[in-house]
Design an enzyme around this catalytic site. Structure first.
Site, PDB file in Angstrom:
ATOM      1  CG  ASP A   8       5.711  30.738  33.575  1.00 45.78           C
ATOM      2  OD1 ASP A   8       4.466  30.668  33.404  1.00 45.78           O
ATOM      3  OD2 ASP A   8       6.246  31.664  34.209  1.00 45.78           O
ATOM      4  CB  CYS A  65       4.740  33.914  31.856  1.00 45.38           C
ATOM      5  SG  CYS A  65       4.898  35.664  31.483  1.00 45.38           S
ATOM      6  CB  THR A  67       2.679  39.556  34.038  1.00 48.16           C
ATOM      7  OG1 THR A  67       4.046  39.234  33.671  1.00 48.16           O
ATOM      8  CG2 THR A  67       2.544  39.581  35.539  1.00 48.16           C
ATOM      9  CG  HIS A  98      -0.953  49.578  13.464  1.00 46.40           C
ATOM     10  ND1 HIS A  98      -1.331  50.737  14.112  1.00 46.40           N
ATOM     11  CD2 HIS A  98      -1.809  49.454  12.411  1.00 46.40           C
ATOM     12  CE1 HIS A  98      -2.357  51.283  13.480  1.00 46.40           C
ATOM     13  NE2 HIS A  98      -2.677  50.516  12.445  1.00 46.40           N
ATOM     14  CG  HIS A 133       1.495  50.347  10.152  1.00 45.23           C
ATOM     15  ND1 HIS A 133       1.665  51.097  11.297  1.00 45.23           N
ATOM     16  CD2 HIS A 133       0.274  50.656   9.668  1.00 45.23           C
ATOM     17  CE1 HIS A 133       0.575  51.810  11.510  1.00 45.23           C
ATOM     18  NE2 HIS A 133      -0.282  51.565  10.531  1.00 45.23           N
TER      19      HIS A 133
HETATM   20  C1  RB5 Z   1       6.076  33.237  37.827  1.00 53.20           C
HETATM   21  O1  RB5 Z   1       5.715  33.300  39.175  1.00 53.20           O
HETATM   22  C2  RB5 Z   1       5.960  34.619  37.182  1.00 53.20           C
HETATM   23  O2  RB5 Z   1       6.955  35.453  37.663  1.00 53.20           O
HETATM   24  C3  RB5 Z   1       6.046  34.491  35.682  1.00 53.20           C
HETATM   25  O3  RB5 Z   1       5.048  33.647  35.227  1.00 53.20           O
HETATM   26  C4  RB5 Z   1       5.855  35.750  34.848  1.00 53.20           C
HETATM   27  O4  RB5 Z   1       4.725  36.445  35.242  1.00 53.20           O
HETATM   28  C5  RB5 Z   1       7.015  36.616  34.671  1.00 53.20           C
HETATM   29  O5  RB5 Z   1       6.970  37.618  33.934  1.00 53.20           O
END
Ligand code: RB5
Length: 148
Positions: A8, A65, A67, A98, A133
């Site tokens: 994203d 993304c 996180t 695994h 596994h």
């Molecule tokens: C975007 O601001 C953020 O929410 C997205 O990149 C991601 O971290 C969502 O899990």
């Protein structure tokens, strides 16, 4: 090996670095976007990579993304996808060894570029261990086939 990759807006910069890194290692990236920092929704891109794997346009996938969480939860909704949120050398290794993860997800806001590239390299080059596994991964697939 062909690797589908997408991000994203939050993951865009790191995704571009991973694309360059894959090319430098002679691994062909299938870059499914996004192509700028304009705001987009991560599930759309998780689905693109998952579909590329399901339709055999790529063997594996990388999703970035902010996180890594949104990409992970989204990709795991798709049948045939095992998406692992990777955040260390150890989790990169275990995701392949695994969990037989065919997708890894990374958080551009939770790690630096050099570490992320290291995790990608480890995951790509670590084989699945099989053995006990194998049967655990089969159980994961069984859960998927019983999905309500
Ligand atoms: C975007 O601001 C953020 O929410 C997205 O990149 C991601 O971290 C969502 O899990």
């Amino acid at each position: 090996m062909k690797i589908a990759i997408a991000s994203d807006h939050a993951g865009f910069g790191l995704k571009e670095e991973i694309v360059k890194f894959l090319k430098s290692k002679h691994i062909e990236p299938l870059d499914l976007g996004t192509y700028s920092e304009a705001s987009v929704d991560y599930p759309d891109y998780a689905e693109k990579v998952a579909d590329a794997i399901i339709t055999h346009k790529a063997e594996k996938g990388i999703l970035v993304c902010g996180t890594g969480i949104g990409m992970s939860v989204s990709a795991n909704k798709k049948r045939g996808i095992i998406a692992a949120l990777v955040y260390s050398e150890y989790t990169a290794e275990m995701a392949a060894k695994h969990n037989m993860a065919n997708v890894i997800t990374l958080g551009a806001r939770t790690m630096n570029k050099d570490d992320a590239l290291k995790y990608v390299d480890i995951w790509i080059h670590t084989p699945f261990e099989g053995g006990r596994h194998e049967h655990r991964v089969k159980k994961v697939r069984d859960i998927e086939s019983k999905k309500r």
